[in-house]
Design an enzyme around this catalytic site. Sequence first.
Site, mmCIF file in Angstrom:
data_model
loop_
_atom_site.group_PDB
_atom_site.id
_atom_site.type_symbol
_atom_site.label_atom_id
_atom_site.label_comp_id
_atom_site.label_asym_id
_atom_site.label_seq_id
_atom_site.Cartn_x
_atom_site.Cartn_y
_atom_site.Cartn_z
ATOM 1 N N GLU A 54 34.850 45.880 38.444
ATOM 2 C CA GLU A 54 35.431 46.296 37.163
ATOM 3 C C GLU A 54 34.341 46.875 36.265
ATOM 4 O O GLU A 54 33.176 46.970 36.646
ATOM 5 C CB GLU A 54 36.067 45.096 36.447
ATOM 6 N N GLU B 127 47.953 32.605 33.526
ATOM 7 C CA GLU B 127 49.090 33.032 34.344
ATOM 8 C C GLU B 127 50.399 32.388 33.917
ATOM 9 O O GLU B 127 51.454 33.001 33.973
ATOM 10 C CB GLU B 127 48.822 32.733 35.822
ATOM 11 N N ASP C 134 45.299 49.812 34.871
ATOM 12 C CA ASP C 134 44.158 48.915 34.675
ATOM 13 C C ASP C 134 43.185 49.602 33.716
ATOM 14 O O ASP C 134 43.574 49.988 32.623
ATOM 15 C CB ASP C 134 43.531 48.580 36.029
#
Length: 320
Positions: free
Chosen positions: A21, A136, A221
């Site tokens: 990333e 999550e 993303d």
Amino acid sequence: MAPKTIIQQESLLQYQCELGEGSLWDAVRQRLYFVDILGCKIFTYEPSTGKHGYQSFDRNVTALALLEDNTGLLAALQDGLAFISFDQLPFPPTNSPSTYKRLNVDITHLEGFNRFNEACVDPSGKRWIVGTMMHEQGFPGSAGGGLYSISKSGDGLTAELLLDQLTVSNGMGWTKYNKTMYFTDSLRKEIGKYDYDIDTGAVSNKVIFSNVDDEELGVPDGMCQDDQYGIWSARWGSGKVIRFTPQGEIDLIVHLPQALNVTSCIFGGPNLDELYVTSAREGTTAEQIKRHPSNGDLFVVKGLGFRGKERTRFQGSFLA
């Protein structure tokens, strides 16, 4: 007219990152930096010599920014913010454990907060816009991601909450005259546009720029921009980077068949015309890895016919 498709088969660096990333091009040093969030690493690559390597840290490093005084990097960590001097990122890298300076920032996380994620310096250079991601179990009832405006204040940093009820904060950018900010909320599969006050850093009046819900085009993303203010959106789960025109039309697709989870992209090279793309092995099955064996590697795509915009550097020094 159907968008043009460019295919890049081979990867550049075979690091097989768990969660590659945060790609960032340093035009002064002519080096690329990127991270493996889950691997707790910062990578350095120097195209002119072909040298590359990484430094390891004691916690997740999620995003990077350059400083105007050219002394090092700002880093978002899993649980805070830090300054990493270039002395702690020797090149070529060493096996010595890397250290960093934790930055004092007064921030209250939203309920459901998991960790920091994406970050980008705004066009003024006075604010580092830093996003978090929800746990999550926090979605959709209590999405715990937030977006904060970080600015220098004395010996520390102040944090102002700009947006809440987010899922996974991701790619950001600004329009030509800095009046509009783009922001990616990944699990909602949307890129939003917000009025942006460059004097105060306030955001308001969200409209949807893109909410493509197509499995073939994946989940948005990280992002970068070219010098025509087009948006290049890395697409998790699709092996693609999509270029959106400023009007929101898709006019080019970069396809990386050997990867699946494409995570970030940045223009680099001497002429800012080479697109560097990170990817991730996280969230893939053994069968998916078999079909996409370069997932987790770094790619470079040349000959796109576009030049990038250099990222704004943050104003302020953290050496003392």
